[in-house]
Design an enzyme around this catalytic site. Structure first.
Site, PDB file in Angstrom:
ATOM      1  CD1 TRP A  26     101.434  -5.440  59.070  1.00  0.00           C
ATOM      2  CD2 TRP A  26     101.849  -3.957  60.690  1.00  0.00           C
ATOM      3  NE1 TRP A  26     102.212  -6.066  60.023  1.00  0.00           N
ATOM      4  CE2 TRP A  26     102.475  -5.181  61.031  1.00  0.00           C
ATOM      5  CE3 TRP A  26     101.974  -2.880  61.553  1.00  0.00           C
ATOM      6  CZ2 TRP A  26     103.203  -5.346  62.199  1.00  0.00           C
ATOM      7  CZ3 TRP A  26     102.709  -3.043  62.730  1.00  0.00           C
ATOM      8  CH2 TRP A  26     103.303  -4.262  63.036  1.00  0.00           C
TER       9      TRP A  26
ATOM     10  CG  ASN B 279      86.797   3.130  62.979  1.00  0.00           C
ATOM     11  OD1 ASN B 279      87.982   2.871  63.185  1.00  0.00           O
ATOM     12  ND2 ASN B 279      85.846   2.204  63.009  1.00  0.00           N
TER      13      ASN B 279
ATOM     14  CD1 TRP C  58     105.233  -7.982  55.035  1.00  0.00           C
ATOM     15  CD2 TRP C  58     103.249  -7.394  54.191  1.00  0.00           C
ATOM     16  NE1 TRP C  58     104.282  -8.196  56.013  1.00  0.00           N
ATOM     17  CE2 TRP C  58     103.050  -7.840  55.519  1.00  0.00           C
ATOM     18  CE3 TRP C  58     102.135  -6.979  53.460  1.00  0.00           C
ATOM     19  CZ2 TRP C  58     101.806  -7.880  56.138  1.00  0.00           C
ATOM     20  CZ3 TRP C  58     100.884  -7.032  54.072  1.00  0.00           C
ATOM     21  CH2 TRP C  58     100.732  -7.466  55.382  1.00  0.00           C
TER      22      TRP C  58
ATOM     23  CD1 TRP D 188      85.959  -1.899  70.201  1.00  0.00           C
ATOM     24  CD2 TRP D 188      87.864  -3.014  69.778  1.00  0.00           C
ATOM     25  NE1 TRP D 188      85.631  -3.101  69.618  1.00  0.00           N
ATOM     26  CE2 TRP D 188      86.779  -3.798  69.339  1.00  0.00           C
ATOM     27  CE3 TRP D 188      89.165  -3.510  69.619  1.00  0.00           C
ATOM     28  CZ2 TRP D 188      86.956  -5.060  68.762  1.00  0.00           C
ATOM     29  CZ3 TRP D 188      89.342  -4.764  69.034  1.00  0.00           C
ATOM     30  CH2 TRP D 188      88.251  -5.518  68.619  1.00  0.00           C
TER      31      TRP D 188
ATOM     32  CD1 TRP E 259      97.817   1.628  61.341  1.00  0.00           C
ATOM     33  CD2 TRP E 259      97.743   0.578  59.368  1.00  0.00           C
ATOM     34  NE1 TRP E 259      97.591   2.573  60.365  1.00  0.00           N
ATOM     35  CE2 TRP E 259      97.544   1.959  59.143  1.00  0.00           C
ATOM     36  CE3 TRP E 259      97.736  -0.277  58.270  1.00  0.00           C
ATOM     37  CZ2 TRP E 259      97.348   2.500  57.862  1.00  0.00           C
ATOM     38  CZ3 TRP E 259      97.529   0.256  56.987  1.00  0.00           C
ATOM     39  CH2 TRP E 259      97.340   1.621  56.800  1.00  0.00           C
TER      40      TRP E 259
ATOM     41  CD  GLU F 294      83.720   1.220  68.746  1.00  0.00           C
ATOM     42  OE1 GLU F 294      84.904   1.265  68.388  1.00  0.00           O
ATOM     43  OE2 GLU F 294      82.970   0.253  68.495  1.00  0.00           O
TER      44      GLU F 294
HETATM   45  C1  FAD Z   1      94.136   1.626  60.570  1.00  0.00           C
HETATM   46  C2  FAD Z   1      93.577   2.346  61.778  1.00  0.00           C
HETATM   47  C3  FAD Z   1      94.400   3.184  62.505  1.00  0.00           C
HETATM   48  C4  FAD Z   1      93.905   3.854  63.637  1.00  0.00           C
HETATM   49  N1  FAD Z   1      94.747   4.679  64.342  1.00  0.00           N
HETATM   50  C5  FAD Z   1      94.276   5.319  65.444  1.00  0.00           C
HETATM   51  C6  FAD Z   1      95.124   6.196  66.187  1.00  0.00           C
HETATM   52  O1  FAD Z   1      96.303   6.384  65.886  1.00  0.00           O
HETATM   53  N2  FAD Z   1      94.575   6.838  67.265  1.00  0.00           N
HETATM   54  C7  FAD Z   1      93.274   6.636  67.654  1.00  0.00           C
HETATM   55  O2  FAD Z   1      92.835   7.236  68.648  1.00  0.00           O
HETATM   56  N3  FAD Z   1      92.477   5.782  66.989  1.00  0.00           N
HETATM   57  C8  FAD Z   1      92.922   5.132  65.895  1.00  0.00           C
HETATM   58  N4  FAD Z   1      92.089   4.285  65.207  1.00  0.00           N
HETATM   59  C9  FAD Z   1      90.761   3.969  65.773  1.00  0.00           C
HETATM   60  C10 FAD Z   1      89.588   4.839  65.314  1.00  0.00           C
HETATM   61  O3  FAD Z   1      89.581   4.957  63.922  1.00  0.00           O
HETATM   62  C11 FAD Z   1      89.580   6.228  65.920  1.00  0.00           C
HETATM   63  O4  FAD Z   1      89.769   6.149  67.323  1.00  0.00           O
HETATM   64  C12 FAD Z   1      88.234   6.919  65.671  1.00  0.00           C
HETATM   65  O5  FAD Z   1      88.005   7.008  64.290  1.00  0.00           O
HETATM   66  C13 FAD Z   1      88.244   8.287  66.299  1.00  0.00           C
HETATM   67  O6  FAD Z   1      87.062   8.990  65.977  1.00  0.00           O
HETATM   68  P1  FAD Z   1      86.021   9.391  67.106  1.00  0.00           P
HETATM   69  O7  FAD Z   1      86.747  10.003  68.245  1.00  0.00           O
HETATM   70  O8  FAD Z   1      84.949  10.171  66.457  1.00  0.00           O
HETATM   71  O9  FAD Z   1      85.505   7.956  67.541  1.00  0.00           O
HETATM   72  P2  FAD Z   1      84.191   7.511  68.330  1.00  0.00           P
HETATM   73  O10 FAD Z   1      83.499   6.523  67.453  1.00  0.00           O
HETATM   74  O11 FAD Z   1      83.422   8.657  68.815  1.00  0.00           O
HETATM   75  O12 FAD Z   1      84.795   6.662  69.541  1.00  0.00           O
HETATM   76  C14 FAD Z   1      85.112   7.255  70.807  1.00  0.00           C
HETATM   77  C15 FAD Z   1      86.531   6.916  71.188  1.00  0.00           C
HETATM   78  O13 FAD Z   1      86.702   5.492  71.290  1.00  0.00           O
HETATM   79  C16 FAD Z   1      88.024   5.140  70.857  1.00  0.00           C
HETATM   80  N5  FAD Z   1      87.914   4.274  69.687  1.00  0.00           N
HETATM   81  C17 FAD Z   1      86.966   4.286  68.732  1.00  0.00           C
HETATM   82  N6  FAD Z   1      87.194   3.300  67.831  1.00  0.00           N
HETATM   83  C18 FAD Z   1      88.322   2.672  68.233  1.00  0.00           C
HETATM   84  C19 FAD Z   1      89.079   1.566  67.735  1.00  0.00           C
HETATM   85  N7  FAD Z   1      88.711   0.889  66.642  1.00  0.00           N
HETATM   86  N8  FAD Z   1      90.199   1.178  68.403  1.00  0.00           N
HETATM   87  C20 FAD Z   1      90.569   1.821  69.531  1.00  0.00           C
HETATM   88  N9  FAD Z   1      89.893   2.868  70.057  1.00  0.00           N
HETATM   89  C21 FAD Z   1      88.793   3.290  69.417  1.00  0.00           C
HETATM   90  C22 FAD Z   1      88.735   6.433  70.472  1.00  0.00           C
HETATM   91  O14 FAD Z   1      89.475   6.880  71.580  1.00  0.00           O
HETATM   92  C23 FAD Z   1      87.564   7.355  70.154  1.00  0.00           C
HETATM   93  O15 FAD Z   1      87.873   8.721  70.297  1.00  0.00           O
HETATM   94  C24 FAD Z   1      92.566   3.626  64.053  1.00  0.00           C
HETATM   95  C25 FAD Z   1      91.743   2.780  63.294  1.00  0.00           C
HETATM   96  C26 FAD Z   1      92.242   2.157  62.177  1.00  0.00           C
HETATM   97  C27 FAD Z   1      91.337   1.238  61.387  1.00  0.00           C
END
Ligand code: FAD
Length: 469
Positions: A353, A335, A300, A272, A376, A269
């Site tokens: 989006w 997420n 859209w 990602w 997005w 993650e």
């Molecule tokens: C529509 C949409 C918009 C989003 N907008 C953002 C945003 O503006 N900022 C943001 O940080 N994340 C965003 N995310 C990704 C993700 O949802 C969040 O990073 C995550 O929910 C943060 O929770 P956590 O720190 O507990 O994640 P954990 O599951 O603990 O993951 C650890 C770290 O990995 C990174 N990460 C995790 N999932 C993703 C992912 N899918 N893409 C990129 N990095 C990821 C984040 O930095 C996160 O803190 C978005 C996802 C979606 C579907």
């Protein structure tokens, strides 16, 4: 030697390469310049993060200087005032961040001030990773596999010891920046959940490692369970480094405190996060336009009534509404639920989006140009390595699968708290008696669905045909 450390998205002392270098060379002047264009929730976070950083620096005998203005002008002015020998900073990888970094380099060099930038934000420099054809990767799995084969993050850097100096510089007052909401103060839910700043980041990280990391793989998709790290806003503001997450996780795997499947899933993650910055560096236009250009012609519909209902958590689909209300109250959304609400907006409501991205930008404490844009576009089907547009989440089934007993929904949509599990994701199917026992009158206490799932799905697929042909 007098060195300015231009703080950007690196509000920490531990494992901060530019700050560490500056402190090893001479007297450090840390400067943070008011950033234009953040969302309201991010400004709230920034206030507290800066307060915390200023306290930490003061304990070490160094004042944090706050200034407002065009960054190249501000930094050059300070450099002139103190006759600085050098300016250092950690790089920012958004298109505007890169442009600003390059302008800073150019202007300082023209003034004859030495300058150097560092990587404090990523495990790997985006410009060093290419596929076998020498082109940028467009798909996550080969990108991350390649990263894993070359990754070798250097050792973590301790918090620097600063030399005391007698340079006195004017600083704006943080309170005068007015970053916190006042009338009304909508931040009470944010205050309850978050502790912005480096200490909050370290606490959150250690709690995750100790209590949740071993549940990550199987548990990260369930929004009512605290199985993810909640590190995202701390990472966005640079209060903790991804290198620390990398080293600590691998160390925990090595001593079997965290099993490798959970630890590696967590690191992927973080992968990602690297990938979304990588994409933005190599394809900067995705901040504005779809990665898949075919989507420029997507029909859209942008119905403002539907968009407004979505923002307010009043769509009549409980899992969607729970997510949107969690976002409004806490500045965060799980997420899995982000994916559900984004799919609902772009597919069920046929809204661009960008409407969703803008709302997230204003309301998320972890609003991040790279992750927000890439995610997005990923959900909308137009991004790199995207989920195909025709894969349309069914909000009822998603709710039944990931919030089976309705714990998450009942927390954020309390008007449904007495509804039996069977109907929690589809209250409109409950009979009159069940609704009345649960004190729910549809259309009064809780809305009817703003769109019919099957009709909306068919309309989305028909719209997709327009660009498919
Ligand atoms: C529509 C949409 C918009 C989003 N907008 C953002 C945003 O503006 N900022 C943001 O940080 N994340 C965003 N995310 C990704 C993700 O949802 C969040 O990073 C995550 O929910 C943060 O929770 P956590 O720190 O507990 O994640 P954990 O599951 O603990 O993951 C650890 C770290 O990995 C990174 N990460 C995790 N999932 C993703 C992912 N899918 N893409 C990129 N990095 C990821 C984040 O930095 C996160 O803190 C978005 C996802 C979606 C579907």
């Amino acid at each position: 030697m007098k060195i300015i450390h231009w703080l950007r998205e690196d509000l920490r002392l531990f494992d901060n390469p530019a700050l560490h270098y500056a402190a090893s060379q001479g007297d450090v002047v840390p400067v943070f310049i008011y950033p234009e264009g953040l969302g309201s929730a991010s400004y709230w976070w920034l206030h507290h993060s800066l307060r915390h950083l200023a306290d930490s620096l003061r304990e070490k005998g160094v004042p944090l200087i706050l200034r407002t203005g065009e960054p190249t002008v501000v930094i050059r002015e300070i450099a002139k005032d103190i006759d600085a020998d050098a300016v250092v900073w950690n790089r920012v990888y958004s298109p505007s961040g890169i442009t600003l970094g390059e302008a800073m380099k150019c202007e300082l060099s023209r003034d004859g001030v030495a300058n150097q930038s560092f990587n404090g934000q990523l495990l790997i420099e985006p410009t060093k990773i290419f596929n076998k054809q020498g082109k940028p990767f467009k798909v996550f799995t080969p990108f991350w596999r390649h990263c894993l084969s070359v990754l070798n993050p250097s050792e973590l850097l301790p918090k620097p010891d600063f030399k005391k100096h007698s340079m006195h510089l004017e600083s704006d007052s943080l309170d005068d920046w007015g970053l916190r909401p006042t009338k009304p103060d909508w931040a009470s839910g944010l205050k309850r959940l978050w502790q912005p700043g480096e200490r909050g980041a370290q606490d959150r990280w250690h709690r995750f490692i100790e209590t949740s990391a071993n549940k990550y793989l199987g548990g990260r998709d369930f929004p009512s369970k605290p199985n993810t790290s909640l590190l995202s806003p701390h990472l966005v503001f640079g209060e903790i480094s991804p290198r620390q997450l990398w080293h600590d996780t691998n160390e925990c795997i090595a001593i079997q405190a965290v099993d490798s499947s959970n630890g590696n899933k967590f690191l992927s993650e973080i992968g990602w996060r690297e990938f979304s910055r990588y994409l933005l560096v190599h394809f900067p236009s995705i901040e504005e336009r779809p990665f898949n250009e075919r989507f420029n012609a997507f029909p859209w519909q942008d119905n403002s009534v539907l968009i407004e209902a979505w923002k307010r958590g009043k769509t009549g689909y409980p899992i969607v509404d729970a997510g949107m209300r969690e976002l409004w109250h806490t500045g965060y959304m799980h997420n899995r639920v982000r994916m559900i609400v984004a799919s609902f907006l772009t597919k069920h409501c046929l809204s661009h989006w960008k409407h969703g991205m803008d709302w997230f930008w204003d309301t998320l404490v972890d609003a991040d140009i790279a992750n927000n844009t890439a995610s997005w576009q990923w959900v909308a089907g137009c991004g790199a390595d995207a989920s195909p547009y025709f894969r349309i989440f069914n909000p009822i089934l998603q709710g039944d699968k990931f919030d089976k007993d309705g714990t998450y929904i009942k927390q954020w949509v309390p008007e449904l708290k007495d509804l039996p599990k069977k109907y929690i994701n589809k209250p409109w199917e409950a009979d009159e008696l069940t609704l009345s026992v649960a004190n729910v009158k549809l259309g009064k206490h809780y809305p009817f669905p703003i769109v019919d799932h099957t009709q909306a799905r068919n309309a989305a697929l028909a719209a997709y045909q327009v660009i498919k042909q």
